[in-house]
Design an enzyme around this catalytic site. Structure first.
Site, PDB file in Angstrom:
ATOM      1  N   SER A   1      45.017  33.037  39.839  1.00 50.13           N
ATOM      2  CA  SER A   1      44.608  34.166  40.658  1.00 50.13           C
ATOM      3  C   SER A   1      45.573  34.363  41.838  1.00 50.13           C
ATOM      4  CB  SER A   1      43.159  33.966  41.117  1.00 50.13           C
ATOM      5  OG  SER A   1      42.613  35.155  41.646  1.00 50.13           O
TER       6      SER A   1
ATOM      7  N   ASP B   1      38.060  40.282  32.758  1.00 46.61           N
ATOM      8  CA  ASP B   1      38.216  39.852  34.152  1.00 46.61           C
ATOM      9  C   ASP B   1      37.823  40.985  35.096  1.00 46.61           C
ATOM     10  OD1 ASP B   1      39.117  39.001  36.680  1.00 46.61           O
ATOM     11  OD2 ASP B   1      40.794  37.897  35.818  1.00 46.61           O
TER      12      ASP B   1
ATOM     13  N   HIS C   1      37.043  35.972  35.011  1.00 44.09           N
ATOM     14  CA  HIS C   1      38.051  35.434  35.938  1.00 44.09           C
ATOM     15  C   HIS C   1      37.893  33.916  35.961  1.00 44.09           C
ATOM     16  CE1 HIS C   1      41.071  36.080  38.985  1.00 44.09           C
ATOM     17  NE2 HIS C   1      40.398  35.352  39.868  1.00 44.09           N
TER      18      HIS C   1
END
Length: 227
Positions: A122, A176, A207
């Site tokens: 991320s 996601d 995610h």
């Protein structure tokens, strides 16, 4: 307390054997810390691999605009929803400097750059990709999970000579909700257009990471170790 960009970040470290032959510098996501991905080591590492040193740094604590200014560990501020402009460029630059300092520490420990992997999830992956573009001394490879390349339109202008010699592993969840997969796909395409060899994987997940992704990453890493 904010960390000054020139200060060496605190880290969590794990070594899979004596006298590690490779290092993996792994950057966590927004609001997490260096402990977040430490449990992945036993799931990822294979018995025939060389000894590895995993280094999991803690990002600095800063106010995050999109989270109502709450202070948390973050590699940069997120100022809005528009992916083209949401990432705080000054924060990204500071984090690149901090990551470079951790890379330099590994080199000072005797690790050759071609035996050092830079990984991130991320926000951490966004920094890993951004830092990789600046590497005139290429690393062994870059691992970018559930992430994208911020400032993609201008990124090629910061591309260092030799940087594209670094292979890239990218993986993303098709569902996601935090970083929609289209942004990751565009980033992968942009990296390929620059000349990077990108191995792309998509999984039916949000995610997060999944077991199939870890196995594919292990296969990719095995290929690097065999070179």
């Amino acid at each position: 307390m904010d960390t000054h960009p020139t200060a060496l970040l605190d880290t969590v470290e794990q070594e899979t054997g004596a006298a590690p032959a490779w290092s993996v510098l792994w950057l966590h996501g927004l609001g997490a810390d260096g402990h977040d991905f430490a449990p992945i080591v036993p799931e990822l590492v294979r018995p025939d691999w060389p000894a590895l040193r995993f280094v999991f740094p803690h990002a600095p604590v800063r106010a995050v605009t999109i989270n109502n200014g709450v202070r948390m560990r973050a590699w940069y501020d997120i100022v809005g929803m528009d992916f083209a402009t949401r990432a705080d460029s000054d924060g990204i630059e500071e984090s690149i400097v901090q990551v470079q300092s951790l890379i330099d520490r590994e080199l000072a420990r005797g690790m050759a750059p071609e035996r050092l992997l830079l990984a991130g999830f991320s926000q951490g992956g966004a920094i890993a990709l951004s830092a990789a573009l600046r590497r005139s001394q290429p690393l062994a490879g870059v691992i970018a999970l559930s992430t994208y390349l911020p400032g993609m339109e201008l990124a090629a202008q910061k591309l260092a000579d030799q940087a594209t010699r670094q292979p890239v592993f990218m993986a993303h969840g098709s569902g996601d909700p935090v970083i929609p997969m289209v942004h990751a796909q565009r980033s992968a395409q942009a990296l390929q257009a620059m000349g990077f060899a990108v191995q792309w994987h998509a999984y039916p997940m949000g995610h997060q990471v999944c077991a199939e992704e870890i196995a594919a990453l292990a296969d990719w890493m095995s290929g690097l170790f065999a070179l």
